[in-house]
Design an enzyme around this catalytic site. Structure first.
Site, mmCIF file in Angstrom:
data_model
loop_
_atom_site.group_PDB
_atom_site.id
_atom_site.type_symbol
_atom_site.label_atom_id
_atom_site.label_comp_id
_atom_site.label_asym_id
_atom_site.label_seq_id
_atom_site.Cartn_x
_atom_site.Cartn_y
_atom_site.Cartn_z
ATOM 1 N N SER A 1 11.910 28.090 -13.667
ATOM 2 C CA SER A 1 12.307 27.023 -12.590
ATOM 3 C C SER A 1 13.695 26.637 -12.818
ATOM 4 O O SER A 1 14.103 26.480 -14.133
ATOM 5 C CB SER A 1 11.222 25.810 -12.821
ATOM 6 O OG SER A 1 11.691 24.517 -11.923
ATOM 7 N N LYS B 1 8.576 24.302 -19.054
ATOM 8 C CA LYS B 1 9.118 25.531 -18.523
ATOM 9 C C LYS B 1 10.327 25.912 -19.620
ATOM 10 O O LYS B 1 10.730 27.001 -19.853
ATOM 11 C CB LYS B 1 9.776 25.429 -17.237
ATOM 12 C CG LYS B 1 8.801 25.201 -16.321
ATOM 13 C CD LYS B 1 8.011 26.580 -16.026
ATOM 14 C CE LYS B 1 6.753 26.322 -14.937
ATOM 15 N NZ LYS B 1 5.897 27.653 -14.822
ATOM 16 N N TYR C 1 6.931 18.476 -17.118
ATOM 17 C CA TYR C 1 6.856 19.556 -16.403
ATOM 18 C C TYR C 1 8.221 20.557 -16.848
ATOM 19 O O TYR C 1 7.918 21.863 -17.024
ATOM 20 C CB TYR C 1 6.670 19.511 -14.826
ATOM 21 C CG TYR C 1 7.122 20.861 -14.091
ATOM 22 C CD1 TYR C 1 8.178 20.862 -13.548
ATOM 23 C CD2 TYR C 1 6.058 21.757 -14.047
ATOM 24 C CE1 TYR C 1 8.338 22.085 -12.778
ATOM 25 C CE2 TYR C 1 6.365 23.043 -13.405
ATOM 26 C CZ TYR C 1 7.484 23.188 -12.756
ATOM 27 O OH TYR C 1 7.950 24.399 -12.184
HETATM 28 C C1 WQD Z 1 13.236 18.244 -2.771
HETATM 29 C C2 WQD Z 1 14.158 17.090 -2.186
HETATM 30 C C3 WQD Z 1 13.550 14.881 -3.076
HETATM 31 C C4 WQD Z 1 9.715 14.393 -0.937
HETATM 32 C C5 WQD Z 1 10.683 21.348 -6.623
HETATM 33 C C6 WQD Z 1 9.390 21.329 -7.526
HETATM 34 C C7 WQD Z 1 9.872 21.958 -8.956
HETATM 35 C C8 WQD Z 1 11.013 23.240 -8.695
HETATM 36 C C9 WQD Z 1 11.808 22.846 -7.877
HETATM 37 C C10 WQD Z 1 9.539 25.311 -8.929
HETATM 38 C C11 WQD Z 1 14.697 15.925 -3.333
HETATM 39 C C12 WQD Z 1 13.499 14.932 -1.447
HETATM 40 C C13 WQD Z 1 10.875 15.021 -1.320
HETATM 41 C C14 WQD Z 1 9.684 13.449 -0.003
HETATM 42 C C15 WQD Z 1 12.089 13.454 -0.275
HETATM 43 N N1 WQD Z 1 10.091 24.300 -8.162
HETATM 44 N N2 WQD Z 1 11.906 14.317 -0.936
HETATM 45 N N3 WQD Z 1 10.971 13.113 0.441
HETATM 46 O O1 WQD Z 1 12.044 17.872 -6.543
HETATM 47 O O2 WQD Z 1 13.595 19.821 -6.018
HETATM 48 O O3 WQD Z 1 11.256 20.102 -7.123
HETATM 49 O O4 WQD Z 1 11.392 22.359 -6.598
HETATM 50 O O5 WQD Z 1 9.517 25.244 -10.476
HETATM 51 O O6 WQD Z 1 8.653 22.369 -9.585
HETATM 52 O O7 WQD Z 1 8.833 20.077 -8.043
HETATM 53 O O8 WQD Z 1 11.398 19.567 -4.920
HETATM 54 O O9 WQD Z 1 10.428 19.294 -2.505
HETATM 55 O O10 WQD Z 1 9.945 17.514 -4.196
HETATM 56 O O11 WQD Z 1 12.229 17.213 -3.304
HETATM 57 O O12 WQD Z 1 13.241 12.770 0.204
HETATM 58 O O13 WQD Z 1 8.809 13.098 0.362
HETATM 59 O O14 WQD Z 1 13.719 16.161 -1.169
HETATM 60 O O15 WQD Z 1 13.975 13.779 -3.214
HETATM 61 O O16 WQD Z 1 15.788 15.557 -3.291
HETATM 62 P P1 WQD Z 1 11.972 19.206 -5.964
HETATM 63 P P2 WQD Z 1 10.979 18.357 -3.703
#
Ligand code: WQD
Length: 342
Positions: A126, A155, A151
């Site tokens: 990741s 990784k 998490y």
């Molecule tokens: C993306 C953006 C949130 C939800 C994920 C996985 C992690 C890794 C990378 C594989 C952020 C914003 C989110 C919401 C929002 N993948 N958001 N409202 O945190 O980048 O991490 O991808 O390994 O395992 O968790 O992804 O989709 O949670 O968030 O504003 O209801 O969307 O703050 O900026 P993230 P995400």
């Protein structure tokens, strides 16, 4: 027909990878404990490919069952290892469950690989290993920052386990793929991301808001130092991601790799803000998404997107699908699961 073991193969990225493997004529064995996926994914994979994969239900934390798997399937030539707990927020609440599940399952697999002479593993890593990079786009040689969550730390530790094991056992042959943000669904809308409970990730929350399951989306912060104040990520279509796994597995099977532990960024090289993703969804599907701006989410990085030069030039892989197709496929999947076709 070469046989490949896909751990976590009924999950989101796992199921899309199984379909791509079957398209290329591989015989697939899935092991999954169904803790974050449904068994009927097997039927949907069969609907797409015409072939139902072999399926074994257990958790790889059990060393005995793990070894019995390799006794039962002596023809396994390579492993694509997805099975892991992966919710960033949940890992903060349950660190021991994450360390035990994510580390012990890898260690059991590596022991079995040595015992049963299975040399090849593609490991699901990741971009969280980078934390908030100092320089963007982030390359594979960027310093690995202290993890933002247990998490992300699992990784990082798993990559260190792979590095040390590959050094000690030259017969092992491993690749770690560092995913950015996988989104979207298969063109048939028969498989896709189906989070249990309230979605943690952005795109499933958007699609569930659009279909009326959620009242409105909370945008976690618009005071970042980015184009529109909302956080930036590198969103990649899950089918592009799945195809990268086939290329990585074949790189190992065909022994085209110089090192026996390699790692690659799997992104598009383009960053998109949360507000840009919302806009892309509305444009692609002609559906408004109700949202409100709230405080930042603990543990989020401000912005990250991939430098994909090494993946393009060394792995020979490049993402081809844009944000529009990611959003339209995510919406088609959401409608399909809510209309009960699955
Ligand atoms: C993306 C953006 C949130 C939800 C994920 C996985 C992690 C890794 C990378 C594989 C952020 C914003 C989110 C919401 C929002 N993948 N958001 N409202 O945190 O980048 O991490 O991808 O390994 O395992 O968790 O992804 O989709 O949670 O968030 O504003 O209801 O969307 O703050 O900026 P993230 P995400």
């Amino acid at each position: 027909m070469k046989q490949i073991l896909v751990t976590g193969g009924t999950g989101y990225i796992g199921s899309h990878t199984v379909v791509e493997l079957q398209k290329k004529g591989y015989d697939v064995v899935i092991v999954d404990d169904l803790s974050n996926s449904e068994k009927n994914v097997l039927d949907r994979i069969e609907k797409i490919s015409g072939v139902k994969p072999h399926f074994e239900e257990f958790n790889l934390v059990d060393p005995l069952k793990t070894n019995q798997l390799f006794e039962k399937y002596p023809k396994i030539e390579a492993i694509i290892h997805f099975a892991a707990f992966k919710a960033v927020g949940e890992s903060v609440q349950k660190p021991l469950a994450y360390y035990q599940n994510n580390l012990v399952s890898l260690i059991n697999l590596l022991n079995a690989m040595k015992e049963y002479k299975v040399p090849h593993m593609v490991f699901s890593s990741s971009c969280t290993v980078y934390g908030q990079p100092e320089k963007l786009p982030v390359t594979e040689n960027a310093p690995v920052q202290p993890a933002e969550s247990p998490y992300g730390n699992t990784k990082q530790i798993c990559e260190e386990i792979l590095r040390d094991t590959a050094k000690a056992y030259p017969e092992l042959n491993t690749i770690a793929l560092r995913y950015f943000n996988p989104v979207g669904a298969h063109e048939t809308a028969l498989i896709g991301e189906l989070p249990k409970g309230v979605p943690q990730n952005l795109v499933p929350f958007i699609t569930q808001t659009a279909i009326g399951l959620r009242d409105q989306l909370s945008v976690f912060g618009d005071d970042y130092n980015t184009i529109d104040g909302s956080a930036v990520r590198d969103y990649i279509h899950v089918v592009d991601l799945a195809q990268a796994h086939i290329i990585a597995a074949e790189r190992l099977l065909d022994a085209n790799n110089e090192e026996n532990f390699e790692f690659f960024n799997l992104g598009t090289g383009t960053g998109s803000s949360v507000l840009q993703v919302i806009n892309a969804f509305e444009e692609a599907n002609g559906i408004p998404v109700k949202y409100k701006i709230v405080d930042r989410r603990e543990g989020d990085v401000e912005q990250i997107w991939a430098d994909t030069t090494i993946a393009n030039e060394v792995l020979g892989w490049k993402a081809s699908k844009g944000l529009n197709e990611m959003m339209s496929s995510a919406w088609a999947w959401e409608k399909n699961i809510r209309e009960g076709d699955c």
